[in-house]
Design a protein around this motif. Structure first.
Motif, PDB file in Angstrom:
ATOM      1  N   ASP A 104       0.803  -1.216   0.000  1.00 15.97           N
ATOM      2  CA  ASP A 104       0.000   0.000   0.000  1.00 15.97           C
ATOM      3  C   ASP A 104       0.845   1.278   0.000  1.00 15.97           C
ATOM      4  O   ASP A 104       0.305   2.386   0.017  1.00 15.97           O
ATOM      5  CB  ASP A 104      -0.944   0.013   1.206  1.00 15.97           C
ATOM      6  CG  ASP A 104      -2.023  -1.062   1.112  1.00 15.97           C
ATOM      7  OD1 ASP A 104      -2.235  -1.622   0.012  1.00 15.97           O
ATOM      8  OD2 ASP A 104      -2.658  -1.353   2.158  1.00 15.97           O
ATOM      9  N   GLY A 105       2.174   1.129   0.024  1.00 14.27           N
ATOM     10  CA  GLY A 105       3.058   2.289  -0.028  1.00 14.27           C
ATOM     11  C   GLY A 105       3.222   3.023   1.291  1.00 14.27           C
ATOM     12  O   GLY A 105       3.714   4.143   1.317  1.00 14.27           O
ATOM     13  N   LEU A 106       2.815   2.385   2.398  1.00  7.69           N
ATOM     14  CA  LEU A 106       2.924   3.032   3.706  1.00  7.69           C
ATOM     15  C   LEU A 106       4.334   2.950   4.275  1.00  7.69           C
ATOM     16  O   LEU A 106       4.711   3.775   5.108  1.00  7.69           O
ATOM     17  CB  LEU A 106       1.931   2.398   4.688  1.00  7.69           C
ATOM     18  CG  LEU A 106       0.466   2.513   4.285  1.00  7.69           C
ATOM     19  CD1 LEU A 106      -0.411   1.735   5.249  1.00  7.69           C
ATOM     20  CD2 LEU A 106       0.044   3.978   4.209  1.00  7.69           C
ATOM     21  N   ILE A 107       5.080   1.935   3.859  1.00  7.75           N
ATOM     22  CA  ILE A 107       6.463   1.774   4.287  1.00  7.75           C
ATOM     23  C   ILE A 107       7.321   1.550   3.051  1.00  7.75           C
ATOM     24  O   ILE A 107       6.813   1.217   1.985  1.00  7.75           O
ATOM     25  CB  ILE A 107       6.635   0.603   5.295  1.00  7.75           C
ATOM     26  CG1 ILE A 107       6.184  -0.728   4.673  1.00  7.75           C
ATOM     27  CG2 ILE A 107       5.882   0.899   6.591  1.00  7.75           C
ATOM     28  CD1 ILE A 107       6.456  -1.948   5.529  1.00  7.75           C
ATOM     29  N   ASP A 108       8.616   1.722   3.211  1.00  8.15           N
ATOM     30  CA  ASP A 108       9.520   1.586   2.074  1.00  8.15           C
ATOM     31  C   ASP A 108       9.991   0.157   1.863  1.00  8.15           C
ATOM     32  O   ASP A 108      10.322  -0.229   0.746  1.00  8.15           O
ATOM     33  CB  ASP A 108      10.715   2.520   2.261  1.00  8.15           C
ATOM     34  CG  ASP A 108      10.253   3.960   2.265  1.00  8.15           C
ATOM     35  OD1 ASP A 108       9.866   4.459   1.196  1.00  8.15           O
ATOM     36  OD2 ASP A 108      10.227   4.568   3.354  1.00  8.15           O
ATOM     37  N   ASN A 109      10.055  -0.622   2.944  1.00  8.17           N
ATOM     38  CA  ASN A 109      10.454  -2.017   2.825  1.00  8.17           C
ATOM     39  C   ASN A 109      10.110  -2.735   4.114  1.00  8.17           C
ATOM     40  O   ASN A 109       9.806  -2.110   5.124  1.00  8.17           O
ATOM     41  CB  ASN A 109      11.946  -2.146   2.532  1.00  8.17           C
ATOM     42  CG  ASN A 109      12.247  -3.286   1.586  1.00  8.17           C
ATOM     43  OD1 ASN A 109      11.561  -4.296   1.599  1.00  8.17           O
ATOM     44  ND2 ASN A 109      13.267  -3.127   0.758  1.00  8.17           N
ATOM     45  N   PHE A 110      10.161  -4.057   4.057  1.00  8.55           N
ATOM     46  CA  PHE A 110       9.992  -4.868   5.252  1.00  8.55           C
ATOM     47  C   PHE A 110      10.950  -6.035   5.163  1.00  8.55           C
ATOM     48  O   PHE A 110      11.405  -6.418   4.079  1.00  8.55           O
ATOM     49  CB  PHE A 110       8.546  -5.360   5.415  1.00  8.55           C
ATOM     50  CG  PHE A 110       8.175  -6.469   4.470  1.00  8.55           C
ATOM     51  CD1 PHE A 110       8.267  -7.801   4.866  1.00  8.55           C
ATOM     52  CD2 PHE A 110       7.726  -6.193   3.195  1.00  8.55           C
ATOM     53  CE1 PHE A 110       7.923  -8.821   3.984  1.00  8.55           C
ATOM     54  CE2 PHE A 110       7.382  -7.200   2.310  1.00  8.55           C
ATOM     55  CZ  PHE A 110       7.480  -8.519   2.709  1.00  8.55           C
TER      56      PHE A 110
END
Length: 127
Positions: A104-110
């Motif tokens: 959803d584009g809320l974070i840059d990576n996980f």
């Protein structure tokens, strides 16, 4: 110099990440956060390039609380990259929520907690 703030539930895990990043590239300057309450201020004070936060099922490391920190950090450091770390083996539903946050584009990576230190460092280096 890439400034990285690390906010983990387990201090030993945070220290291991800091050591891995420094060993990977001496250009990493790592700042372990003492508690989630201090993470936003630390990011603002250091003008962090990357924030790595662990997500668990327990307060104050729940994903909803992490997203609030993300919003606060982005208001001070709009270019700061946000990376969430989750244990995909014990937190399967939570891992799905973290993956969805990336989609959803809320974070840059996980990252999953089971990745190697070298892989974690390489991912952070590419941000």
């Amino acid at each position: 110099m890439k400034r990285v703030v690390v906010d983990m539930q387990n201090a030993l895990f945070a220290d291991a990440i800091a050591t891995a990043l420094r060993d990977f590239d001496s250009d990493f300057e790592v700042f372990p956060s003492e508690s989630p309450d201090k993470t936003t201020d630390m990011c603002a004070d250091t003008q962090a390039n990357v924030l790595i936060m662990e997500v668990t099922a327990y307060t104050p490391w729940k994903i909803e609380e992490r997203m609030k920190i993300r919003d606060e950090v982005k208001s001070y450091c709009p270019d700061c990259k946000i990376v969430l770390v989750v244990d995909e083996n014990t937190e399967k539903k939570l891992a799905d929520k973290v993956r969805r946050a990336k989609k959803d584009g809320l974070i840059d990576n996980f990252l999953y907690g089971s990745v190697s230190a070298t892989y974690l460092s390489a991912v952070v280096d590419t941000l």
